[in-house]
Design an enzyme around this catalytic site. Sequence first.
Site, PDB file in Angstrom:
ATOM      1  CE1 TYR A 186      18.106 -19.382 -10.780  1.00 29.31           C
ATOM      2  CE2 TYR A 186      19.759 -18.273  -9.445  1.00 29.31           C
ATOM      3  CZ  TYR A 186      18.466 -18.725  -9.619  1.00 29.31           C
ATOM      4  OH  TYR A 186      17.534 -18.524  -8.636  1.00 29.31           O
TER       5      TYR A 186
ATOM      6  CG  ASN B  77      12.413 -17.991 -16.019  1.00 31.85           C
ATOM      7  OD1 ASN B  77      11.929 -17.870 -14.903  1.00 31.85           O
ATOM      8  ND2 ASN B  77      13.617 -18.486 -16.228  1.00 31.85           N
TER       9      ASN B  77
ATOM     10  CG  HIS C 180       8.116 -18.821  -6.170  1.00 35.00           C
ATOM     11  ND1 HIS C 180       7.984 -20.086  -6.710  1.00 35.00           N
ATOM     12  CD2 HIS C 180       9.325 -18.363  -6.571  1.00 35.00           C
ATOM     13  CE1 HIS C 180       9.095 -20.369  -7.395  1.00 35.00           C
ATOM     14  NE2 HIS C 180       9.911 -19.345  -7.324  1.00 35.00           N
TER      15      HIS C 180
ATOM     16  CG  ASP D 289      -5.618 -12.666 -11.524  1.00 36.85           C
ATOM     17  OD1 ASP D 289      -5.855 -13.888 -11.405  1.00 36.85           O
ATOM     18  OD2 ASP D 289      -5.860 -11.836 -10.633  1.00 36.85           O
TER      19      ASP D 289
ATOM     20  CG  HIS E  85      10.793 -22.101 -13.404  1.00 35.91           C
ATOM     21  ND1 HIS E  85      10.768 -20.820 -12.924  1.00 35.91           N
ATOM     22  CD2 HIS E  85       9.506 -22.506 -13.476  1.00 35.91           C
ATOM     23  CE1 HIS E  85       9.515 -20.467 -12.702  1.00 35.91           C
ATOM     24  NE2 HIS E  85       8.726 -21.471 -13.041  1.00 35.91           N
ATOM     25  CB  ILE E  86      17.349 -21.803 -15.616  1.00 35.13           C
ATOM     26  CG1 ILE E  86      17.089 -20.810 -16.755  1.00 35.13           C
ATOM     27  CG2 ILE E  86      18.754 -22.389 -15.705  1.00 35.13           C
ATOM     28  CD1 ILE E  86      17.895 -19.527 -16.664  1.00 35.13           C
ATOM     29  CB  THR E  87      16.994 -24.156 -11.051  1.00 33.54           C
ATOM     30  OG1 THR E  87      15.910 -23.386 -10.512  1.00 33.54           O
ATOM     31  CG2 THR E  87      18.219 -23.273 -11.277  1.00 33.54           C
TER      32      THR E  87
ATOM     33  NE  ARG F  17      14.529 -20.336  -4.770  1.00 31.77           N
ATOM     34  CZ  ARG F  17      14.691 -19.061  -5.134  1.00 31.77           C
ATOM     35  NH1 ARG F  17      13.945 -18.546  -6.081  1.00 31.77           N
ATOM     36  NH2 ARG F  17      15.608 -18.319  -4.541  1.00 31.77           N
TER      37      ARG F  17
END
Length: 149
Positions: free
Chosen positions: A24, A75, A81, A88, A101-103, A112
């Site tokens: 990260y 994020n 997941h 909703d 998402h950072i990655t 993931r």
Amino acid sequence: MKGQLVVLNGPNLNLLGKRQPEIYGRETLADIEALCRHAASELGFALDFRQSNAEHELIGWIHEARESAVGLVINPAGYTHTSIALMDALATCACPVIEVHITNIHGRESFRHHSYVSRVATGVICGCGIEGYALALRRLAILLTKAAP
């Protein structure tokens, strides 16, 4: 000001810089908040930046954003997941929603690769490090400019 943008961060993101920096990075959540505040200010928007490890709190903040925000960046972290409830809640937002998402979640473990949030997001940015947040805010500004009368 052109309105308020909301940036929500999910579980464990409060540990950025300490938790798995090889994945990260070494930037902290405070670094991301500073980046977002700078980007929002440059774009002419107010910013509400929050983080929670609790799913119900994130859902409550999404409900608040429905009334106050012109755009939302999220994020969802691990809830990406697993949380149909988060999906909703986001589906009730009339404003554009950008998932960040950072990655690159698609280059990681197979569990993931699926995102419930992506189903209701206007756009998804992943794998760009913390710069993905600034990209998301810029994208919201573009979408909101196109939607303006």
